[in-house]
Scaffold this motif. Structure first.
Motif, PDB file in Angstrom:
ATOM      1  N   THR A 291      42.039  40.420  50.268  1.00 58.70           N
ATOM      2  CA  THR A 291      43.424  40.700  49.878  1.00 58.70           C
ATOM      3  C   THR A 291      43.746  40.156  48.489  1.00 58.70           C
ATOM      4  O   THR A 291      44.907  40.175  48.068  1.00 58.70           O
ATOM      5  N   GLY A 292      42.739  39.658  47.783  1.00 60.37           N
ATOM      6  CA  GLY A 292      42.932  39.189  46.419  1.00 60.37           C
ATOM      7  C   GLY A 292      43.512  37.800  46.299  1.00 60.37           C
ATOM      8  O   GLY A 292      43.859  37.362  45.198  1.00 60.37           O
ATOM      9  N   GLN A 293      43.632  37.065  47.410  1.00 65.84           N
ATOM     10  CA  GLN A 293      44.203  35.720  47.360  1.00 65.84           C
ATOM     11  C   GLN A 293      43.143  34.651  47.089  1.00 65.84           C
ATOM     12  O   GLN A 293      43.476  33.493  46.836  1.00 65.84           O
ATOM     13  N   PHE A 294      41.877  35.052  47.179  1.00 72.99           N
ATOM     14  CA  PHE A 294      40.779  34.136  46.880  1.00 72.99           C
ATOM     15  C   PHE A 294      39.686  34.953  46.209  1.00 72.99           C
ATOM     16  O   PHE A 294      39.400  36.089  46.628  1.00 72.99           O
ATOM     17  N   ARG A 295      39.084  34.393  45.162  1.00 73.06           N
ATOM     18  CA  ARG A 295      38.070  35.137  44.416  1.00 73.06           C
ATOM     19  C   ARG A 295      36.857  35.416  45.300  1.00 73.06           C
ATOM     20  O   ARG A 295      36.272  34.495  45.888  1.00 73.06           O
ATOM     21  N   GLU A 296      36.468  36.686  45.381  1.00 77.22           N
ATOM     22  CA  GLU A 296      35.339  37.055  46.227  1.00 77.22           C
ATOM     23  C   GLU A 296      34.042  36.468  45.702  1.00 77.22           C
ATOM     24  O   GLU A 296      33.196  36.008  46.480  1.00 77.22           O
ATOM     25  N   ASP A 297      33.866  36.458  44.354  1.00 73.80           N
ATOM     26  CA  ASP A 297      32.632  35.905  43.800  1.00 73.80           C
ATOM     27  C   ASP A 297      32.525  34.412  44.069  1.00 73.80           C
ATOM     28  O   ASP A 297      31.432  33.887  44.338  1.00 73.80           O
TER      29      ASP A 297
END
Length: 466
Positions: A291-297
């Protein structure tokens, strides 16, 4: 009774801390400066010295030298947190940020005093130190259920490496204890373990606190400061509640993991750091990343080794062992002699779900020890709400109807234990342990104990591990 010296120039803070410690059965003396402490008291005679870092005249770290081995706990504000880390390198036992939480202060004091008591015993019995430690003893975490034994095995395998570790579990399950065990069993054990609660630092300060800043980087930055990542150089950085880290700070942390370097706020130059990162969270980072609240990388960089800490309600058979350990600790600290739980209290402890996990259990027992007027702690002092029918001695008062539950095997000639074994084997493939216990009208602990006695193993999950 342990004797503690408070060295603090702010009268309000000193008085409040004195009252807190005296309420918890510590003997307390005071001083407003290092000079006053040295002139009025024999510093090596105390069990612990708690000192503010910034004092009129000499700084609190001067007490480390003057105390001649007495442990010193440094208090500091977040604005001077890096200086507190430096004080640990000078020999301070630990530091605590102001304004401090009362429970955190009491837990830190109890831990330091406990470590001090254990040190002479370890020196006096070197042969005992060579003996193999029990599963939980060497790791410092109580637990003997299968899930915890599996966790201890993973800790031993992971600790000697420099791999990044993500500890997942509900609040209050003891994630910081796991981080400390990973550090203590690693090759970095003699270097600092810097613990940072990401949720406790204001968002506007988090980048400066973690990565440091240069003079003039922002309003109020009158001097350059070292960040906590840099202070952990050569050791371990533990970031608790990493799910609360702002996205901008996440990008900087990713650089630390990818390149092994940091750049202070306001600087154009980077510098290398050698830090082993351990992170912890009770949140679903993978879900937050979608959901864009934590960086996936960053999530994939953190998730090299994932350790799942089970909730207390899932640790069959451990809860009473942990409760007994807390009771011994609180009884000793408050000089209450040998206390014990009543049978009803033990059943309450085993039956209650403990949504706040180990932290809630510890607080409940501390409260019960304070309020108890005899040597036996009754169930009502635990302050938890368990329905009376859950505490009935007759565990099989309400056995399920086999016809209702879909079982068509004849049961009229079966004993209660035969019926138990038949029912569990019949339904464990499609029921959880909680559902089985509820259908049988017993607690999860009782279900586990009867499995052990009758030799009925739990079904191994066929679901792929995540």
């Amino acid at each position: 009774m342990p004797h503690i010296l408070i060295v603090e120039d702010e009268t309000i803070i000193r008085s409040a801390l004195r009252r807190l410690l005296e309420r918890n059965h510590y003997q307390v003396s005071e001083a407003g400066s290092v000079q006053e402490a040295r002139e009025r008291h024999s510093l090596p005679g105390f069990d612990l010295i708690i000192s503010d870092l910034r004092l009129p005249g000499a700084p609190g770290t001067e007490l480390i030298r003057l105390a001649e081995g007495t442990p010193v706990l440094i208090m500091t504000s977040y604005a001077s947190l890096r200086s507190a880390v430096d004080s640990m390198k000078m020999g301070a036992m630990d530091y605590i940020a102001k304004p401090f939480d009362h429970d955190e202060m009491l837990q830190t004091v109890a831990r330091i005093l406990s470590e001090r008591r254990q040190a002479p015993a370890a020196l006096a019995e070197p042969a005992a130190a060579q003996a193999p430690a029990p599963a939980s003893g060497e790791i410092g975490i109580i637990g003997s259920c299968p899930a915890m034994r599996d966790l201890f095995g993973k800790i031993r395998k992971v600790a000697p490496t420099d791999s990044t570790v993500l500890i997942q579990g509900e609040s209050g399950t003891g994630k910081e204890l796991v981080a400390r065990a990973l550090h203590d069993l690693s090759k970095r054990a003699k270097a600092p373990l810097i613990s940072v609660n990401c949720a406790a630092i204001p968002e506007t300060l988090i980048e400066s606190e973690l990565f440091g800043h240069e003079k003039g980087a922002f309003t109020g930055a009158v001097a350059g400061r070292t960040g906590l990542v840099e202070a952990a150089d050569g050791g371990t950085l533990f970031l608790d509640e990493i799910g609360e880290l702002p996205l901008e700070a996440q990008a900087r942390l990713l650089r630390v993991l990818q390149e092994g370097e940091i750049r202070r706020v306001g600087s154009v130059q980077s510098q290398k750091v050698d830090v082993r990162l351990i992170a912890a969270t009770h949140r679903d980072l993978k879900g937050l990343s979608k959901t864009g609240q934590f960086r996936e990388d960053l999530f994939y960089r953190l998730n090299v080794i994932s350790l799942k800490l089970p909730a207390l309600r899932e640790r069959d058979g451990d809860v009473l062992e942990i409760a007994q350990a807390f009771l011994r600790r609180q009884s000793e600290r408050m000089e209450r002699g040998e206390l014990c739980f009543s049978p009803e209290a033990e059943r309450t402890i085993c039956q209650y779900a403990w949504p706040g996990n180990v932290r809630e259990l510890e607080n409940a027992i501390e409260r019960a020890v304070i309020l108890c007027e005899s040597q036996t702690i009754p169930a009502d002092l635990l302050g938890v709400d368990v329905e009376l029918e859950d505490l009935e001695d007759d565990d099989f008062a309400e056995l399920p109807d086999p016809e209702v539950d879909g079982s068509h095997e004849p049961t009229e000639d079966l004993s209660l234990e035969d019926y138990f074994q038949h029912f569990v084997l019949e339904h464990q493939d499609h029921m959880t342990e909680t559902e089985l216990a509820r259908k049988l009208g017993i607690s999860r602990k009782c279900l586990w104990e009867r499995r052990q006695r009758l030799g009925i193993p739990r079904r191994k999950s066929s679901a792929p591990s995540s």
